[in-house]
Design a protein around this motif. Structure first.
Motif, mmCIF file in Angstrom:
data_model
loop_
_atom_site.group_PDB
_atom_site.id
_atom_site.type_symbol
_atom_site.label_atom_id
_atom_site.label_comp_id
_atom_site.label_asym_id
_atom_site.label_seq_id
_atom_site.Cartn_x
_atom_site.Cartn_y
_atom_site.Cartn_z
ATOM 1 N N GLU A 1 -56.113 -60.690 80.583
ATOM 2 C CA GLU A 1 -55.662 -59.497 80.583
ATOM 3 C C GLU A 1 -57.211 -59.069 81.149
ATOM 4 N N LYS B 1 -56.598 -58.174 84.725
ATOM 5 C CA LYS B 1 -56.327 -56.656 84.791
ATOM 6 C C LYS B 1 -57.062 -56.154 84.217
ATOM 7 N N ARG B 2 -57.439 -55.734 83.302
ATOM 8 C CA ARG B 2 -57.896 -54.771 82.925
ATOM 9 C C ARG B 2 -59.344 -53.920 84.009
ATOM 10 N N ALA C 1 -59.531 -55.214 86.809
ATOM 11 C CA ALA C 1 -58.610 -54.068 88.030
ATOM 12 C C ALA C 1 -58.549 -52.737 88.412
ATOM 13 N N ASP C 2 -57.736 -52.369 86.261
ATOM 14 C CA ASP C 2 -57.551 -51.340 86.608
ATOM 15 C C ASP C 2 -58.600 -49.923 86.071
ATOM 16 N N GLY C 3 -59.747 -50.322 85.292
ATOM 17 C CA GLY C 3 -60.729 -50.244 85.252
ATOM 18 C C GLY C 3 -60.446 -49.477 83.594
ATOM 19 N N THR C 4 -59.894 -50.584 82.837
ATOM 20 C CA THR C 4 -59.986 -50.081 81.939
ATOM 21 C C THR C 4 -60.336 -50.961 80.576
ATOM 22 N N ASN D 1 -67.124 -47.467 89.710
ATOM 23 C CA ASN D 1 -67.262 -47.501 91.157
ATOM 24 C C ASN D 1 -68.683 -46.675 91.605
ATOM 25 N N THR E 1 -66.639 -60.158 89.044
ATOM 26 C CA THR E 1 -64.933 -60.530 88.020
ATOM 27 C C THR E 1 -65.359 -61.914 87.899
#
Length: 319
Positions: free
Chosen positions: A124, A127-128, A130-133, A182, A195
């Motif tokens: 997780e 994944k977070r 990668a998607d900025g969350t 970013n 990461t």
């Protein structure tokens, strides 16, 4: 006998604001006396245990074990984590980075992140990122002057905009940047992320509270953080205050948070040594060598009140 020492500050511009390194032995950013040539490392090699304490020489050799900074955040810093000693030695040949923050000033609504608010897996985490969350699962803390946060190696954290703080940390400049909005660096290029390196450095444990609570007092030393790497007390003083910390076999660093303060050898030490006193104002610090760690702190200035942080290594209780 050695004198109490002040170094020239080292100012560093950052894409998010600025840092001032007031005590540093990081290669390439070594603290230097006002003569422009005498470094912190030279003083350790020359005076050894007289300066830093024999037990600190045994533990750290001639490397100074702490780095002291003032941080001014005009924008959010990156979400990041630091490796512990074992991982840092294996990967980088240096110490890890446990640190603490003392908030000096904050704008209304200012916040920071420290630790996870809910449990996540490594999957997780990736994944977070990668998607900025990733900030959605971090614990958010509103802050005010006087707040303290202990950040052990492995704890994910980020200082956000509108905060000025003092940072006490192990001597290490290893940071694993996890997420950076970013944002380009000062060179106009996107800053490097770490990461994969961070994944194994993170402590995924969720704690009920990440803020350090303490009861403020006037004219007394109040312990706010104690760990094997450093002990930090806060002193809010309206009169001269005597401190004898010789039993810890360590140098002492005093960091002025408010007002101004004279740090001088205690009268019995002063009589024997002829040692000199120094004055530190808000945003300044000094080092008291181990051999004169029996001192007086005297508030100065218009209001005769000062607040300082006292930092040393507790070689009596942590060995």
């Amino acid at each position: 006998m050695m004198n109490i020492i002040k170094f020239n500050p080292i100012k560093k511009d950052k894409v998010w604001g600025s840092e001032t390194w007031v005590v540093s032995d990081v290669p390439g950013s070594e603290s230097v006396l006002s003569d422009g040539k005498t470094t912190l490392r030279y003083l350790i090699k020359e005076y050894r245990g007289r300066f830093v304490g024999e037990k600190n020489i045994d533990r750290f050799g001639t490397e100074f074990p702490l780095l002291i900074k003032f941080i001014t955040a005009n924008q959010d810093l990156s979400v990041q984590v630091h490796p512990n000693d074992e991982l840092a030695r294996a990967r980088h040949g240096c110490m890890g980075k446990t640190e603490m923050w003392f908030v000096m000033d904050s704008e209304p609504g200012a916040k920071l992140y420290s630790g996870f608010k809910s449990a996540i897996s490594q999957y997780e985490y990736e994944k977070r990122v990668a998607d900025g969350t990733i900030t959605d699962v971090l614990q958010e803390h509103s802050v005010k002057s006087g707040d303290v946060f202990f950040i052990p190696a492995g704890r994910v954290h980020s200082i956000c905009s509108g905060i000025r703080l003092a940072e006490i940390q192990q001597t290490s400049d290893i940071t694993y940047r996890i997420f950076d909005y970013n944002r380009p660096g000062l060179d106009g290029k996107l800053r490097e992320l770490h990461t994969e390196l961070a994944k194994d450095a993170i402590d995924y444990t969720v704690f009920p509270d990440y803020r350090t609570e303490y009861q403020a007092k006037v004219n007394d030393a109040v312990s706010i953080v104690t760990c094997p790497y450093f002990t930090v007390n806060t002193l809010d003083l309206t009169r001269a205050y005597h401190r004898n910390l010789v039993k810890y076999d360590s140098f002492i660093i005093y960091i002025c948070l408010k007002g101004s303060c004279t740090v001088r050898p205690h009268k019995t030490v002063l009589f024997k040594s002829g040692g000199e006193q120094v004055n530190i104002m808000e945003g300044e610090s000094c080092i008291v060598p181990m051999e004169c760690a029996d001192i007086d702190l005297v508030p100065e200035g218009e209001y005769g009140r000062t607040e300082v942080l006292e930092v040393y290594i507790d070689n009596k209780n942590f060995r």
